[in-house]
Motif scaffolding. Structure first.
Motif, PDB file in Angstrom:
ATOM      1  N   PRO A   1       0.826  -1.219   0.000  1.00 55.95           N
ATOM      2  CA  PRO A   1       0.000   0.000   0.000  1.00 55.95           C
ATOM      3  C   PRO A   1       0.851   1.256   0.000  1.00 55.95           C
ATOM      4  O   PRO A   1       1.791   1.378   0.806  1.00 55.95           O
ATOM      5  CB  PRO A   1      -0.795  -0.128   1.300  1.00 55.95           C
ATOM      6  N   GLY A   2       0.554   2.148  -0.925  1.00 60.61           N
ATOM      7  CA  GLY A   2       1.271   3.409  -0.994  1.00 60.61           C
ATOM      8  C   GLY A   2       2.658   3.334  -1.585  1.00 60.61           C
ATOM      9  O   GLY A   2       3.392   4.328  -1.575  1.00 60.61           O
ATOM     10  N   LYS A   3       3.031   2.169  -2.094  1.00 60.52           N
ATOM     11  CA  LYS A   3       4.377   2.006  -2.657  1.00 60.52           C
ATOM     12  C   LYS A   3       4.297   1.594  -4.118  1.00 60.52           C
ATOM     13  O   LYS A   3       3.277   1.111  -4.593  1.00 60.52           O
ATOM     14  CB  LYS A   3       5.171   0.979  -1.856  1.00 60.52           C
ATOM     15  N   GLU A   4       5.420   1.792  -4.795  1.00 60.31           N
ATOM     16  CA  GLU A   4       5.516   1.375  -6.187  1.00 60.31           C
ATOM     17  C   GLU A   4       5.591  -0.153  -6.269  1.00 60.31           C
ATOM     18  O   GLU A   4       6.084  -0.824  -5.360  1.00 60.31           O
ATOM     19  CB  GLU A   4       6.776   1.974  -6.821  1.00 60.31           C
ATOM     20  N   GLN A   5       5.131  -0.651  -7.389  1.00 58.65           N
ATOM     21  CA  GLN A   5       5.293  -2.082  -7.645  1.00 58.65           C
ATOM     22  C   GLN A   5       6.770  -2.400  -7.764  1.00 58.65           C
ATOM     23  O   GLN A   5       7.535  -1.624  -8.359  1.00 58.65           O
ATOM     24  CB  GLN A   5       4.575  -2.452  -8.929  1.00 58.65           C
ATOM     25  N   GLU A   6       7.193  -3.541  -7.223  1.00 59.51           N
ATOM     26  CA  GLU A   6       8.609  -3.893  -7.295  1.00 59.51           C
ATOM     27  C   GLU A   6       8.793  -5.347  -7.720  1.00 59.51           C
ATOM     28  O   GLU A   6       7.950  -6.214  -7.455  1.00 59.51           O
ATOM     29  CB  GLU A   6       9.304  -3.658  -5.942  1.00 59.51           C
ATOM     30  N   PHE A   7       9.907  -5.567  -8.362  1.00 56.42           N
ATOM     31  CA  PHE A   7      10.295  -6.905  -8.792  1.00 56.42           C
ATOM     32  C   PHE A   7      10.674  -7.746  -7.585  1.00 56.42           C
ATOM     33  O   PHE A   7      11.322  -7.252  -6.659  1.00 56.42           O
ATOM     34  CB  PHE A   7      11.474  -6.802  -9.757  1.00 56.42           C
ATOM     35  N   VAL A   8      10.293  -9.024  -7.603  1.00 53.67           N
ATOM     36  CA  VAL A   8      10.632  -9.939  -6.523  1.00 53.67           C
ATOM     37  C   VAL A   8      11.553 -11.049  -7.025  1.00 53.67           C
ATOM     38  O   VAL A   8      12.640 -11.262  -6.495  1.00 53.67           O
ATOM     39  CB  VAL A   8       9.363 -10.557  -5.906  1.00 53.67           C
ATOM     40  N   ALA A   9      11.109 -11.774  -8.044  1.00 52.64           N
ATOM     41  CA  ALA A   9      11.882 -12.909  -8.549  1.00 52.64           C
ATOM     42  C   ALA A   9      11.371 -13.262  -9.936  1.00 52.64           C
ATOM     43  O   ALA A   9      10.251 -12.923 -10.303  1.00 52.64           O
ATOM     44  CB  ALA A   9      11.745 -14.115  -7.622  1.00 52.64           C
ATOM     45  N   ALA A  10      12.223 -13.947 -10.700  1.00 49.77           N
ATOM     46  CA  ALA A  10      11.820 -14.390 -12.030  1.00 49.77           C
ATOM     47  C   ALA A  10      12.565 -15.654 -12.400  1.00 49.77           C
ATOM     48  O   ALA A  10      13.671 -15.912 -11.892  1.00 49.77           O
ATOM     49  CB  ALA A  10      12.061 -13.302 -13.073  1.00 49.77           C
ATOM     50  N   ILE A  11      11.964 -16.416 -13.301  1.00 52.54           N
ATOM     51  CA  ILE A  11      12.564 -17.664 -13.772  1.00 52.54           C
ATOM     52  C   ILE A  11      12.349 -17.758 -15.274  1.00 52.54           C
ATOM     53  O   ILE A  11      11.279 -17.398 -15.782  1.00 52.54           O
ATOM     54  CB  ILE A  11      11.942 -18.865 -13.026  1.00 52.54           C
ATOM     55  N   ASN A  12      13.361 -18.229 -15.983  1.00 52.43           N
ATOM     56  CA  ASN A  12      13.234 -18.281 -17.434  1.00 52.43           C
ATOM     57  C   ASN A  12      12.413 -19.498 -17.862  1.00 52.43           C
ATOM     58  O   ASN A  12      12.002 -20.311 -17.038  1.00 52.43           O
ATOM     59  CB  ASN A  12      14.597 -18.242 -18.105  1.00 52.43           C
ATOM     60  N   TYR A  13      12.200 -19.625 -19.167  1.00 56.73           N
ATOM     61  CA  TYR A  13      11.274 -20.641 -19.647  1.00 56.73           C
ATOM     62  C   TYR A  13      11.762 -22.057 -19.381  1.00 56.73           C
ATOM     63  O   TYR A  13      10.961 -22.969 -19.216  1.00 56.73           O
ATOM     64  CB  TYR A  13      10.991 -20.423 -21.135  1.00 56.73           C
ATOM     65  N   ARG A  14      13.091 -22.229 -19.326  1.00 55.96           N
ATOM     66  CA  ARG A  14      13.632 -23.578 -19.092  1.00 55.96           C
ATOM     67  C   ARG A  14      13.737 -23.880 -17.605  1.00 55.96           C
ATOM     68  O   ARG A  14      13.884 -25.026 -17.223  1.00 55.96           O
ATOM     69  CB  ARG A  14      15.012 -23.706 -19.731  1.00 55.96           C
ATOM     70  N   GLY A  15      13.725 -22.821 -16.802  1.00 54.29           N
ATOM     71  CA  GLY A  15      13.900 -23.024 -15.371  1.00 54.29           C
ATOM     72  C   GLY A  15      15.340 -23.087 -14.927  1.00 54.29           C
ATOM     73  O   GLY A  15      15.616 -23.416 -13.770  1.00 54.29           O
ATOM     74  N   ASP A  16      16.281 -22.755 -15.813  1.00 53.94           N
ATOM     75  CA  ASP A  16      17.696 -22.848 -15.453  1.00 53.94           C
ATOM     76  C   ASP A  16      18.339 -21.486 -15.222  1.00 53.94           C
ATOM     77  O   ASP A  16      19.564 -21.395 -15.071  1.00 53.94           O
ATOM     78  CB  ASP A  16      18.474 -23.617 -16.521  1.00 53.94           C
ATOM     79  N   ASN A  17      17.529 -20.459 -15.189  1.00 52.79           N
ATOM     80  CA  ASN A  17      18.039 -19.124 -14.889  1.00 52.79           C
ATOM     81  C   ASN A  17      17.016 -18.413 -14.007  1.00 52.79           C
ATOM     82  O   ASN A  17      15.832 -18.330 -14.355  1.00 52.79           O
ATOM     83  CB  ASN A  17      18.266 -18.337 -16.175  1.00 52.79           C
ATOM     84  N   THR A  18      17.469 -17.938 -12.872  1.00 50.30           N
ATOM     85  CA  THR A  18      16.585 -17.216 -11.960  1.00 50.30           C
ATOM     86  C   THR A  18      17.240 -15.914 -11.530  1.00 50.30           C
ATOM     87  O   THR A  18      18.454 -15.743 -11.649  1.00 50.30           O
ATOM     88  CB  THR A  18      16.266 -18.044 -10.701  1.00 50.30           C
ATOM     89  N   ARG A  19      16.421 -15.014 -11.057  1.00 44.93           N
ATOM     90  CA  ARG A  19      16.927 -13.734 -10.565  1.00 44.93           C
ATOM     91  C   ARG A  19      16.033 -13.294  -9.405  1.00 44.93           C
ATOM     92  O   ARG A  19      14.823 -13.525  -9.429  1.00 44.93           O
ATOM     93  CB  ARG A  19      16.936 -12.700 -11.676  1.00 44.93           C
ATOM     94  N   TYR A  20      16.654 -12.656  -8.427  1.00 47.01           N
ATOM     95  CA  TYR A  20      15.930 -12.232  -7.218  1.00 47.01           C
ATOM     96  C   TYR A  20      16.254 -10.789  -6.886  1.00 47.01           C
ATOM     97  O   TYR A  20      17.367 -10.320  -7.128  1.00 47.01           O
ATOM     98  CB  TYR A  20      16.328 -13.108  -6.030  1.00 47.01           C
ATOM     99  N   ALA A  21      15.288 -10.136  -6.290  1.00 43.06           N
ATOM    100  CA  ALA A  21      15.562  -8.842  -5.699  1.00 43.06           C
ATOM    101  C   ALA A  21      16.470  -9.037  -4.487  1.00 43.06           C
ATOM    102  O   ALA A  21      16.385 -10.059  -3.794  1.00 43.06           O
ATOM    103  CB  ALA A  21      14.260  -8.172  -5.269  1.00 43.06           C
ATOM    104  N   ASP A  22      17.321  -8.068  -4.225  1.00 49.07           N
ATOM    105  CA  ASP A  22      18.238  -8.182  -3.095  1.00 49.07           C
ATOM    106  C   ASP A  22      17.482  -8.373  -1.782  1.00 49.07           C
ATOM    107  O   ASP A  22      17.947  -9.058  -0.874  1.00 49.07           O
ATOM    108  CB  ASP A  22      19.112  -6.935  -3.004  1.00 49.07           C
ATOM    109  N   SER A  23      16.309  -7.778  -1.688  1.00 46.94           N
ATOM    110  CA  SER A  23      15.548  -7.828  -0.442  1.00 46.94           C
ATOM    111  C   SER A  23      15.017  -9.219  -0.107  1.00 46.94           C
ATOM    112  O   SER A  23      14.652  -9.475   1.039  1.00 46.94           O
ATOM    113  CB  SER A  23      14.385  -6.837  -0.514  1.00 46.94           C
ATOM    114  N   VAL A  24      14.965 -10.097  -1.090  1.00 43.86           N
ATOM    115  CA  VAL A  24      14.420 -11.441  -0.837  1.00 43.86           C
ATOM    116  C   VAL A  24      15.442 -12.537  -1.070  1.00 43.86           C
ATOM    117  O   VAL A  24      15.164 -13.720  -0.808  1.00 43.86           O
ATOM    118  CB  VAL A  24      13.167 -11.711  -1.709  1.00 43.86           C
ATOM    119  N   LYS A  25      16.614 -12.165  -1.560  1.00 43.80           N
ATOM    120  CA  LYS A  25      17.645 -13.165  -1.867  1.00 43.80           C
ATOM    121  C   LYS A  25      17.996 -13.951  -0.624  1.00 43.80           C
ATOM    122  O   LYS A  25      18.214 -13.387   0.444  1.00 43.80           O
ATOM    123  CB  LYS A  25      18.863 -12.453  -2.442  1.00 43.80           C
ATOM    124  N   GLY A  26      18.032 -15.285  -0.768  1.00 43.56           N
ATOM    125  CA  GLY A  26      18.344 -16.145   0.364  1.00 43.56           C
ATOM    126  C   GLY A  26      17.127 -16.546   1.170  1.00 43.56           C
ATOM    127  O   GLY A  26      17.199 -17.466   1.994  1.00 43.56           O
TER     128      GLY A  26
END
Length: 123
Positions: free
Chosen positions: A41-66
């Motif tokens: 609420p009251g904040k911009e939308q932010e990226f959290v995590a993503a996975i590519n179509y094969r599932g062999d590449n992922t990326r995370y926001a620093d705030s959720v990494k680990g």
């Protein structure tokens, strides 16, 4: 056209875990990358995590990494977001989104979106 439906949100306490699901229909997800985004609420939308179509590449926001893990089961046409060690600042509506093949962290590059699921973490 692919339709996405998120589920698994809820009210939990700090330190608890939740697993969000993003189920697709209409088309197979095998050629789509899937991202999770959130908006508090009251904040911009932010990226959290993503996975590519094969599932062999992922990326995370620093705030959720680990703490968060994204995975996919193409046989089930579903992408998951396992969220551990949840914090009050993780409280938001979580959206999954799909785009062709490879991941980005930019929401506007995703063409298909679910309706969102609420995650509330109490302290």
């Amino acid at each position: 056209q692919v339709q996405l439906v998120e589920s698994g949100g809820g009210l939990v306490q700090a330190g608890d875990s939740l697993r969000l699901s993003c189920a697709a229909s209409g088309r197979t997800l095998t050629t789509y990358a899937v991202g999770w985004f959130r908006q508090a609420p009251g904040k911009e939308q932010e990226f959290v995590a993503a996975i590519n179509y094969r599932g062999d590449n992922t990326r995370y926001a620093d705030s959720v990494k680990g703490r968060f893990t994204i995975s996919r089961d193409n046989a089930e046409n579903t992408v998951y977001l396992q969220m551990n060690s949840l914090k009050p600042e993780d409280t938001a509506v979580y959206y999954c989104a799909a785009r062709w093949y490879d991941i980005t962290v930019v929401a506007t590059t995703y063409g298909y979106w679910g309706q969102g699921t609420q995650v509330t973490v109490s302290s």
